[in-house]
Design a protein around this motif. Structure first.
Motif: not given
Length: 351
Positions: A4-10, A54-62
């Motif tokens: 469990k994380k307090e905050m993650i980044a997207m 320390d947890t980052v989701g990187v949303l890629t497409q083009y």
């Protein structure tokens, strides 16, 4: 079950960046080189690790192949330790949905609700992958908590004549947002959204589910107005540092040139807030006898035989005898021939 994380980044990194022309024909805008050795996405990712995220989701497409391989390791930003990481999240087909693209900034987050739920965060930080700045997101989170906000939007003052290009906020004396306009023709404030949001995850999750069927669901056009209409506590977090949207060739050139000012407004040499990047193991730069270099950034393995003045030169660039490069950006692995003059230009990689 993940920790469990307090905050993650997207981090939204799927945009085409068409206003950058040929620079983004074969690469997503966040993968474009900047400042000689960096790529644009290095800045928000470095901000994350410097802010303790320390947890980052990187949303890629083009044109995502280069970007996916660049961010996948995570190690160059210190995001490869146990219980941390960079997670590359391209669009994916699901059994119950006929989707294989992201149809807007908020839709990209919506399609990854299951990923976020694995970390069960209290807060979600939403970032854009195409801005140049240094920012402590932990201070923004502290402000979000203190205000008991449902959503906090980072804002910066812009010249009034440019305000119609941005989402514009009007706030009261405690920073609560009382009006929000997306790219208004006649703005009533100059507080512009930076495209950086902190949401209490429950509030954002409910909004994403409620607006799930909205065509091309976007934060500025849909999520923020929805939260505003439903009396959620929306606050502005005013940022006073350097921030540059490098979405046009003019702003991209200008931001690079600002790095070589005598006293640069944006300082890449500070010890306490480093920008991390991929560093290749290559030979040092070589300045030939008779070459002339004035006020420049010169990348590793660059070979300079001519004159380079007020320019940003990437790694492994060759500049031949008699050549003059002035007020220009030359990206990595490029060769400038003998007696060529390059003036106020941007030359892409591998030319």
């Amino acid at each position: 079950m993940m920790m469990k994380k307090e905050m993650i980044a997207m981090l939204l990194a799927g945009g085409q960046g068409s206003r950058l022309g040929v620079l983004t024909q074969k690469a997503a805008k966040p993968a474009v080189a900047f400042g000689g050795k960096y790529r644009i996405i290095d800045f928000p990712l470095s901000n994350c690790i410097n802010s303790g995220i320390d947890t980052v989701g990187v949303l890629t497409q083009y044109e995502s192949i280069q970007l996916n391989s660049y961010v996948a390791a995570g190690g160059r930003w210190g995001l490869d330790a146990k219980n941390s990481g960079v997670y590359v999240l391209p669009p994916r087909e699901k059994a119950d949905e006929n989707l294989n693209v992201y149809r807007g900034t908020a839709d990209a987050i919506s399609q990854n609700i299951d990923f976020i739920d694995k970390f069960d965060p209290e807060y979600v930080l939403v970032l854009s992958g195409d801005h140049i700045y240094k920012m402590n997101y932990d201070k923004m989170l502290a402000a979000h908590k203190e205000a008991k906000a449902d959503a906090t939007i980072a804002v910066i003052g812009v010249p009034m004549k440019e305000a119609s290009r941005f989402g514009i906020m009007v706030t009261d004396d405690i920073g609560r947002i009382t009006e929000f306009e997306e790219k208004p023709e006649h703005p009533s404030s100059n507080l512009a959204s930076m495209g950086i949001y902190i949401f209490s995850w429950k509030v954002l999750r409910d909004a994403l589910i409620e607006l799930k069927d909205q065509q091309s669901c976007d934060f500025g056009k849909h999520i923020i107005p929805y939260c505003f209409k439903n009396n959620k506590r929306l606050f502005a977090y005013e940022f006073s540092g350097y921030w540059k949207d490098v979405g046009t060739l003019g702003s991209y050139w200008e931001a690079n040139m600002e790095l070589i000012d005598l006293i640069p407004e944006f300082n890449l040499y500070e010890e306490f807030w480093k920008i991390y990047t991929k560093c290749d193991t290559i030979e040092p730069q070589y300045i030939a006898p008779g070459a002339k270099v004035e006020r420049c950034i010169i990348g590793e393995a660059a070979e300079i035989h001519g004159a380079v003045i007020n320019s940003v030169i990437g790694p492994n660039v060759y500049i031949g005898p008699g050549a003059v490069v002035r007020d220009s950006i030359i990206m990595k692995d490029t060769s400038i021939g003998r007696d060529v003059t390059i003036d106020k230009s941007i030359i892409a990689e591998n030319c």
